[in-house]
Design an enzyme around this catalytic site. Structure first.
Site, PDB file in Angstrom:
ATOM      1  N   GLU A 159       3.861   9.864  -0.660  1.00 52.73           N
ATOM      2  CA  GLU A 159       4.672   9.215   0.367  1.00 52.73           C
ATOM      3  C   GLU A 159       6.059   8.797  -0.118  1.00 52.73           C
ATOM      4  O   GLU A 159       6.896   8.357   0.662  1.00 52.73           O
ATOM      5  CB  GLU A 159       3.940   7.990   0.919  1.00 52.73           C
ATOM      6  CG  GLU A 159       2.713   8.348   1.734  1.00 52.73           C
ATOM      7  CD  GLU A 159       2.059   7.128   2.364  1.00 52.73           C
ATOM      8  OE1 GLU A 159       2.737   6.108   2.547  1.00 52.73           O
ATOM      9  OE2 GLU A 159       0.862   7.208   2.683  1.00 52.73           O
ATOM     10  N   GLU A 196       0.879  -1.162   0.000  1.00 52.50           N
ATOM     11  CA  GLU A 196       0.000   0.000   0.000  1.00 52.50           C
ATOM     12  C   GLU A 196       0.913   1.207   0.000  1.00 52.50           C
ATOM     13  O   GLU A 196       1.223   1.769   1.038  1.00 52.50           O
ATOM     14  CB  GLU A 196      -0.903  -0.026   1.237  1.00 52.50           C
ATOM     15  CG  GLU A 196      -2.187   0.788   1.068  1.00 52.50           C
ATOM     16  CD  GLU A 196      -1.950   2.278   0.946  1.00 52.50           C
ATOM     17  OE1 GLU A 196      -1.721   2.775  -0.186  1.00 52.50           O
ATOM     18  OE2 GLU A 196      -1.984   2.952   1.966  1.00 52.50           O
TER      19      GLU A 196
END
Length: 243
Positions: free
Chosen positions: A134, A125
């Site tokens: 991220e 993920e």
């Protein structure tokens, strides 16, 4: 220093350097049912793909994806998690009687050594705000190149990026134009910075004022990917269309 501490020993100062060790961020992700159920369904609806396979979970967090893979029939699941939440994930996995199928390694993907040379499936993920925020995709690609066997599968294996425009006058007045008169002083220079600052928030569908525009279609992570080149190409293409 937080990596040498158990979660119970960590203070707010340690969480600053290891934010993913705090349960709060994992609670937010787990309560995102669209995200979590999509991962679960992709595995539960393809149990024939996972049956007796070796699976690697990159950035395993609380171990939720590892447990989905185990329930889908994986022979063994290896999870790699750098933050101290890995200690809780081991307890969670044991509490759900899956510790014989799932093994968690604490450390950086680039530094961990697995007890197998290759894996059949990689799950991760890695998506952040605006898909790439991220900056975890490079780590997933590293794991792919090091451990995924030829013909192996990645979940997910591709992604598309869209942009849409919204109008929120109340937000603009409260967060942007406010800087024009702060207790009688002109702080417009900060307004100009605030205009460029990205915001992550929930948007009312009524605020959407345009159709969605495809920035980049089907970034495929199972093949060689020029990550920087793909994004630059997408940005240039979109800029040209807008002009």
């Amino acid at each position: 220093m937080s990596k040498f501490l158990s979660p119970e020993e960590m203070t707010s100062r340690d969480y600053y350097f290891d934010s993913y060790a705090h349960f709060g961020i994992h609670e937010e992700m787990l309560k995102d049912e669209v995200r979590t159920l999509t991962y679960r369904n992709s595995m539960y609806h393809n149990k024939h793909v996972f049956k007796d396979k070796i699976v690697l979970d990159v950035g395993s967090g609380t171990g939720i994806l590892s447990m989905f893979a185990a329930k889908a029939g994986a022979k063994h699941v290896y999870g790699i998690e750098c933050s101290s939440i890995s200690e809780y994930s081991e307890r969670i996995i044991k509490a759900n009687h899956l510790d014989s199928v799932i093994t968690i390694f604490k450390g950086k993907v680039e530094e961990v050594e697995l007890p197998v040379d290759k894996v059949d499936i990689i799950i991760a993920e890695w998506m952040g705000y605006c898909l790439f925020y991220e900056s975890m995709l490079n780590t997933v690609i590293f794991a792919r190149d090091k451990w995924l066997k030829p013909g192996g599968l990645m979940f997910p294996d591709r992604a598309s990026l869209y942009v849409v425009a919204i109008e929120d006058r109340q937000y603009k007045d409260f967060k942007i134009h406010w800087w024009e008169n702060v207790y009688g002083f002109d702080m417009t220079c900060i307004r100009n910075v605030a205009m460029k600052e990205p915001l992550v928030d929930v948007v009312d569908p009524k605020q959407v004022v345009t159709n969605s525009c495809l920035i980049k279609r089907d970034l495929d992570f199972t093949f060689e990917l020029d990550f920087k080149g793909q994004l630059c190409e997408a940005a240039i293409s979109h800029d040209y269309k807008m002009r």
